[in-house]
Each structure stands twice: as C-alpha cells, then as structure tokens.
Design a protein around this motif. Structure first.
Motif, PDB file in Angstrom:
ATOM      1  N   GLU A  27      -1.663  10.619  13.982  1.00  0.00           N
ATOM      2  CA  GLU A  27      -1.352   9.272  14.808  1.00  0.00           C
ATOM      3  C   GLU A  27       0.020   8.619  13.944  1.00  0.00           C
ATOM      4  O   GLU A  27       0.217   9.251  12.767  1.00  0.00           O
ATOM      5  CB  GLU A  27      -2.422   8.394  14.536  1.00  0.00           C
ATOM      6  CG  GLU A  27      -3.016   8.040  13.241  1.00  0.00           C
ATOM      7  CD  GLU A  27      -4.455   6.983  13.200  1.00  0.00           C
ATOM      8  OE1 GLU A  27      -4.393   5.917  13.933  1.00  0.00           O
ATOM      9  OE2 GLU A  27      -5.201   7.490  12.198  1.00  0.00           O
ATOM     10  N   ILE A  28       0.782   7.653  14.495  1.00  0.00           N
ATOM     11  CA  ILE A  28       1.742   6.946  13.541  1.00  0.00           C
ATOM     12  C   ILE A  28       1.242   6.074  12.922  1.00  0.00           C
ATOM     13  O   ILE A  28       0.597   4.982  13.191  1.00  0.00           O
ATOM     14  CB  ILE A  28       2.875   6.535  14.933  1.00  0.00           C
ATOM     15  CG1 ILE A  28       3.131   7.753  15.688  1.00  0.00           C
ATOM     16  CG2 ILE A  28       4.077   6.169  13.949  1.00  0.00           C
ATOM     17  CD1 ILE A  28       3.889   7.290  16.814  1.00  0.00           C
ATOM     18  N   LEU A  29       1.431   6.113  11.746  1.00  0.00           N
ATOM     19  CA  LEU A  29       1.076   5.127  10.449  1.00  0.00           C
ATOM     20  C   LEU A  29       2.206   4.126  10.069  1.00  0.00           C
ATOM     21  O   LEU A  29       3.355   5.017   9.653  1.00  0.00           O
ATOM     22  CB  LEU A  29       0.181   5.853   9.389  1.00  0.00           C
ATOM     23  CG  LEU A  29      -1.126   6.758   9.862  1.00  0.00           C
ATOM     24  CD1 LEU A  29      -1.413   7.318   8.960  1.00  0.00           C
ATOM     25  CD2 LEU A  29      -1.939   5.745  10.565  1.00  0.00           C
ATOM     26  N   ASP A  30       1.999   3.079   9.899  1.00  0.00           N
ATOM     27  CA  ASP A  30       2.934   2.028   9.443  1.00  0.00           C
ATOM     28  C   ASP A  30       2.443   1.555   8.202  1.00  0.00           C
ATOM     29  O   ASP A  30       1.237   0.638   8.090  1.00  0.00           O
ATOM     30  CB  ASP A  30       3.152   0.707  10.410  1.00  0.00           C
ATOM     31  CG  ASP A  30       4.086   0.113   9.845  1.00  0.00           C
ATOM     32  OD1 ASP A  30       5.246   0.442   8.715  1.00  0.00           O
ATOM     33  OD2 ASP A  30       4.316  -1.126  10.070  1.00  0.00           O
ATOM     34  N   VAL A  31       2.994   1.982   6.897  1.00  0.00           N
ATOM     35  CA  VAL A  31       2.401   1.604   5.639  1.00  0.00           C
ATOM     36  C   VAL A  31       2.606   0.061   5.352  1.00  0.00           C
ATOM     37  O   VAL A  31       3.442  -0.611   5.575  1.00  0.00           O
ATOM     38  CB  VAL A  31       3.066   2.324   4.381  1.00  0.00           C
ATOM     39  CG1 VAL A  31       2.322   1.859   3.237  1.00  0.00           C
ATOM     40  CG2 VAL A  31       2.867   3.742   4.666  1.00  0.00           C
ATOM     41  N   GLN A  32       1.389  -0.457   5.391  1.00  0.00           N
ATOM     42  CA  GLN A  32       1.143  -1.970   4.883  1.00  0.00           C
ATOM     43  C   GLN A  32       0.234  -2.253   4.021  1.00  0.00           C
ATOM     44  O   GLN A  32      -0.830  -2.153   4.040  1.00  0.00           O
ATOM     45  CB  GLN A  32       0.954  -2.683   6.270  1.00  0.00           C
ATOM     46  CG  GLN A  32       1.501  -2.788   7.485  1.00  0.00           C
ATOM     47  CD  GLN A  32       2.850  -3.673   7.110  1.00  0.00           C
ATOM     48  OE1 GLN A  32       3.156  -4.450   6.512  1.00  0.00           O
ATOM     49  NE2 GLN A  32       4.068  -2.890   7.642  1.00  0.00           N
ATOM     50  N   TRP A  33       0.525  -2.319   2.745  1.00  0.00           N
ATOM     51  CA  TRP A  33      -0.425  -2.402   1.341  1.00  0.00           C
ATOM     52  C   TRP A  33      -1.013  -3.565   1.533  1.00  0.00           C
ATOM     53  O   TRP A  33      -0.409  -4.735   1.948  1.00  0.00           O
ATOM     54  CB  TRP A  33       0.531  -2.420   0.235  1.00  0.00           C
ATOM     55  CG  TRP A  33       1.089  -1.005   0.189  1.00  0.00           C
ATOM     56  CD1 TRP A  33       2.566  -0.678   0.380  1.00  0.00           C
ATOM     57  CD2 TRP A  33       0.890   0.271  -0.580  1.00  0.00           C
ATOM     58  NE1 TRP A  33       2.594   0.640  -0.037  1.00  0.00           N
ATOM     59  CE2 TRP A  33       1.672   1.155  -0.537  1.00  0.00           C
ATOM     60  CE3 TRP A  33      -0.660   0.298  -1.151  1.00  0.00           C
ATOM     61  CZ2 TRP A  33       1.613   2.268  -1.127  1.00  0.00           C
ATOM     62  CZ3 TRP A  33      -0.946   1.697  -1.624  1.00  0.00           C
ATOM     63  CH2 TRP A  33       0.352   2.642  -1.453  1.00  0.00           C
ATOM     64  N   CYS A  34      -2.396  -3.476   1.468  1.00  0.00           N
ATOM     65  CA  CYS A  34      -3.167  -4.593   1.198  1.00  0.00           C
ATOM     66  C   CYS A  34      -2.819  -5.435  -0.173  1.00  0.00           C
ATOM     67  O   CYS A  34      -2.285  -4.761  -0.931  1.00  0.00           O
ATOM     68  CB  CYS A  34      -4.608  -4.386   1.388  1.00  0.00           C
ATOM     69  SG  CYS A  34      -5.452  -3.640   0.015  1.00  0.00           S
ATOM     70  N   GLU A  35      -3.525  -6.822  -0.359  1.00  0.00           N
ATOM     71  CA  GLU A  35      -3.146  -7.347  -1.620  1.00  0.00           C
ATOM     72  C   GLU A  35      -3.691  -6.501  -2.927  1.00  0.00           C
ATOM     73  O   GLU A  35      -2.964  -6.394  -3.817  1.00  0.00           O
ATOM     74  CB  GLU A  35      -3.860  -8.696  -1.395  1.00  0.00           C
ATOM     75  CG  GLU A  35      -2.956  -9.745  -2.153  1.00  0.00           C
ATOM     76  CD  GLU A  35      -3.403 -11.173  -1.813  1.00  0.00           C
ATOM     77  OE1 GLU A  35      -4.043 -11.728  -2.905  1.00  0.00           O
ATOM     78  OE2 GLU A  35      -3.345 -11.628  -0.743  1.00  0.00           O
ATOM     79  N   SER A  36      -5.019  -6.201  -2.767  1.00  0.00           N
ATOM     80  CA  SER A  36      -5.380  -5.330  -3.808  1.00  0.00           C
ATOM     81  C   SER A  36      -4.863  -3.983  -4.197  1.00  0.00           C
ATOM     82  O   SER A  36      -4.903  -3.272  -5.244  1.00  0.00           O
ATOM     83  CB  SER A  36      -7.086  -5.215  -3.664  1.00  0.00           C
ATOM     84  OG  SER A  36      -7.378  -4.435  -2.506  1.00  0.00           O
TER      85      SER A  36
END
Length: 80
Positions: A27-36
C-alpha cells in the motif's frame, strides 16, 4: 463531487513508530509521525555536523559548458 483540478489522495497516513510492520510494497504510505514518536532534531550527532557551502558559477551540472554553447548560439550577429 470533485472538480477537474483535484487529485484523489491514494496514500494512507501512518506513523512508523505505531505501525513498524506496515508494508509499503502492499500500500502507499504517507509518513505522519504521531506526537509520541516524532523524531527530534537536537540529538548529540546534530551538533557535530559542519556545513560548508561552495558556490560555483552555475547551479546545474555542466552549467559552464552549457553557458558557452548559449553564448555561441545566441550571439549577436555582426552587421556589415
């Protein structure tokens, strides 16, 4: 209803820290880091990096040769 200028989003947002087993081959993934899990930019190695900039006459590779060709091809013609 979408207009002609809109492009559908095909990627799914994911955090590598929350989903370490996510497979970008399926799948195509878009890296979006969570706060932690957001990476920091103030680690020990960041202070060791030295940046040196060398400015040359052109911003593109082989620019000097390209500029010479432009001078030849676009030179002003001599009138007699």
């Amino acid at each position: 209803m979408s207009t002609t200028g809109e492009t559908p989003v095909l990627a799914r947002s994911y955090c590598p820290g929350c989903e370490p087993d996510a497979d970008p081959c399926h799948e195509i993934l878009d890296v979006q880091w969570c706060e932690s899990h957001a990476p920091t930019s103030n680690g020990l190695d960041d202070a060791r990096i030295v940046v040196e900039i060398t400015v040359s006459g052109s911003a593109e590779a082989g620019g000097e040769a390209n500029r010479r060709w432009c001078d030849v091809l676009h030179r002003k013609r001599l009138t007699r």
